[in-house]
Design a protein around this motif. Structure first.
Motif, mmCIF file in Angstrom:
data_model
loop_
_atom_site.group_PDB
_atom_site.id
_atom_site.type_symbol
_atom_site.label_atom_id
_atom_site.label_comp_id
_atom_site.label_asym_id
_atom_site.label_seq_id
_atom_site.Cartn_x
_atom_site.Cartn_y
_atom_site.Cartn_z
ATOM 1 N N GLN A 155 1.023 -1.198 -0.089
ATOM 2 C CA GLN A 155 -0.121 0.050 -0.006
ATOM 3 C C GLN A 155 1.116 0.871 0.317
ATOM 4 O OE1 GLN A 155 -3.635 0.356 -0.464
ATOM 5 N NE2 GLN A 155 -3.686 2.370 -0.320
ATOM 6 N N SER A 156 2.226 1.276 1.040
ATOM 7 C CA SER A 156 2.936 2.706 1.027
ATOM 8 C C SER A 156 3.319 2.527 -0.152
ATOM 9 C CB SER A 156 4.009 2.178 1.955
ATOM 10 O OG SER A 156 4.251 3.303 2.398
ATOM 11 N N LEU A 157 4.195 1.847 -1.067
ATOM 12 C CA LEU A 157 4.722 1.926 -2.646
ATOM 13 C C LEU A 157 3.732 2.223 -2.881
ATOM 14 C CD1 LEU A 157 6.750 -1.924 -2.409
ATOM 15 C CD2 LEU A 157 8.045 0.480 -1.658
ATOM 16 N N SER B 298 -2.041 1.882 -8.536
ATOM 17 C CA SER B 298 -3.121 1.019 -7.536
ATOM 18 C C SER B 298 -2.376 0.510 -7.077
ATOM 19 C CB SER B 298 -4.387 0.091 -7.966
ATOM 20 O OG SER B 298 -3.502 0.131 -8.979
ATOM 21 N N PRO B 299 -2.530 -0.381 -5.233
ATOM 22 C CA PRO B 299 -2.008 -1.472 -4.716
ATOM 23 C C PRO B 299 -1.584 -2.858 -5.598
ATOM 24 C CG PRO B 299 -3.372 -0.420 -3.311
ATOM 25 C CD PRO B 299 -3.310 0.382 -4.751
ATOM 26 N N PRO B 300 -2.643 -3.483 -6.179
ATOM 27 C CA PRO B 300 -2.677 -4.404 -7.152
ATOM 28 C C PRO B 300 -1.623 -4.254 -8.240
ATOM 29 C CG PRO B 300 -4.853 -4.270 -6.976
ATOM 30 C CD PRO B 300 -4.204 -3.261 -6.702
ATOM 31 N N THR B 301 -2.132 -2.638 -9.221
ATOM 32 C CA THR B 301 -1.026 -2.618 -9.459
ATOM 33 C C THR B 301 1.026 -2.991 -9.292
ATOM 34 O OG1 THR B 301 -2.196 -1.381 -11.330
ATOM 35 C CG2 THR B 301 -0.105 -0.957 -12.090
ATOM 36 N N CYS B 302 0.741 -2.149 -8.399
ATOM 37 C CA CYS B 302 2.641 -1.962 -7.702
ATOM 38 C C CYS B 302 2.565 -3.254 -6.970
ATOM 39 C CB CYS B 302 2.044 -1.596 -6.106
ATOM 40 S SG CYS B 302 4.019 -1.398 -5.538
ATOM 41 N N LEU B 303 1.597 -4.444 -6.652
ATOM 42 C CA LEU B 303 2.274 -5.914 -6.456
ATOM 43 C C LEU B 303 2.919 -6.897 -7.737
ATOM 44 C CD1 LEU B 303 2.259 -7.739 -4.236
ATOM 45 C CD2 LEU B 303 -0.314 -8.430 -4.461
ATOM 46 N N ARG B 304 1.705 -6.195 -8.734
ATOM 47 C CA ARG B 304 1.946 -7.118 -9.944
ATOM 48 C C ARG B 304 3.499 -6.360 -10.919
ATOM 49 N NH1 ARG B 304 0.960 -5.094 -14.520
ATOM 50 N NH2 ARG B 304 -0.311 -3.830 -14.175
ATOM 51 N N VAL C 15 6.128 -5.899 -8.977
ATOM 52 C CA VAL C 15 7.210 -5.660 -7.956
ATOM 53 C C VAL C 15 7.023 -7.424 -8.381
ATOM 54 C CG1 VAL C 15 7.873 -6.050 -5.397
ATOM 55 C CG2 VAL C 15 7.041 -4.179 -5.960
ATOM 56 N N LYS C 16 6.465 -8.228 -8.511
ATOM 57 C CA LYS C 16 7.126 -9.137 -8.629
ATOM 58 C C LYS C 16 6.843 -9.977 -10.348
ATOM 59 C CE LYS C 16 4.269 -14.039 -9.624
ATOM 60 N NZ LYS C 16 5.109 -14.798 -10.418
ATOM 61 N N ARG C 17 7.074 -8.662 -11.050
ATOM 62 C CA ARG C 17 7.752 -8.946 -12.711
ATOM 63 C C ARG C 17 9.470 -8.660 -12.251
ATOM 64 N NH1 ARG C 17 7.508 -4.501 -15.502
ATOM 65 N NH2 ARG C 17 8.751 -4.312 -17.725
ATOM 66 N N LEU C 18 9.351 -7.496 -11.445
ATOM 67 C CA LEU C 18 10.942 -7.128 -10.867
ATOM 68 C C LEU C 18 11.504 -8.739 -10.764
ATOM 69 C CD1 LEU C 18 10.611 -3.243 -10.040
ATOM 70 C CD2 LEU C 18 11.204 -3.856 -12.267
ATOM 71 N N HIS C 19 11.258 -9.177 -9.289
ATOM 72 C CA HIS C 19 11.622 -10.305 -8.808
ATOM 73 C C HIS C 19 11.979 -10.877 -9.825
ATOM 74 C CE1 HIS C 19 11.507 -9.844 -4.727
ATOM 75 N NE2 HIS C 19 10.894 -9.158 -4.447
ATOM 76 N N ASP C 20 10.501 -11.061 -11.111
ATOM 77 C CA ASP C 20 10.776 -12.620 -11.992
ATOM 78 C C ASP C 20 11.643 -12.558 -12.446
ATOM 79 O OD1 ASP C 20 8.671 -14.018 -10.189
ATOM 80 O OD2 ASP C 20 6.817 -13.332 -11.329
ATOM 81 N N ALA C 21 11.433 -11.027 -12.834
ATOM 82 C CA ALA C 21 13.450 -10.918 -13.988
ATOM 83 C C ALA C 21 14.190 -10.846 -13.392
ATOM 84 C CB ALA C 21 12.405 -9.274 -14.398
#
Length: 169
Positions: A26-28, A35-41, A43-49
């Protein structure tokens, strides 16, 4: 590894996570205006990459000193007698496998390696030196610099935050 394009939001997220990876989603999201769902997606993409290698807690050595002592930090230059790929790889593998070695850099010119080492005390450093240096007939020279004070310690990688978009990585 597949290529990934980074936009300014991705770069902002990477920068914020480098500063404090314990922030809530939420803070990020609020800080980068998504939006929080966009942010989560994202960050996951950055991890996966593979752009985010791992997340760790950085401990405060001066606060721990009261509990377990200051320990001994040093920077060690290591020169090998033979610098063939096989010999360099063999020494590097032994160094990175040792828990006392916090960082291992293969460098040029000068020594072949620079190690950042942290041991409990001088007998711990002696044990490390026997494991890594004395027991290796290919180690020609070792020069240790013992830390007396840490003036700065950082882990942030500089990012081009002022650019609109980055080329694919």
């Amino acid at each position: 590894m597949e290529s990934i394009s980074l936009d300014s939001t991705d770069l902002q997220l990477l920068n914020l996570l480098q500063t404090d990876a314990a922030q809530s989603n939420q803070s990020l999201a609020e800080q980068v205006h998504v939006s929080p769902p966009t942010c989560l997606r994202r960050v996951k993409r950055l991890h996966d990459a593979g752009l985010i290698e791992r997340q760790v807690a950085i401990l405060q050595p001066d606060r721990l000193a009261a509990i377990q002592g200051h320990g001994l930090a040093c920077i060690v230059e290591v020169s090998l007698d033979r610098q063939g790929a096989e010999q360099l790889d063999a020494f590097e593998a032994r160094a990175v496998a040792d828990d006392a070695v916090q960082q291992c850099w293969r460098v040029s010119p000068g020594p072949d390696f620079v190690l950042v080492v942290h041991t409990r005390d001088m007998p711990g450093y002696l044990a490390l030196s026997q494991r890594l240096f004395t027991g290796d007939a290919n180690v020609r020279n070792v020069k240790a610099f013992f830390a007396t004070r840490r003036a700065k310690f950082g882990t942030k990688v500089p990012l081009a935050l002022d650019q609109k978009a980055q080329a694919a990585i």
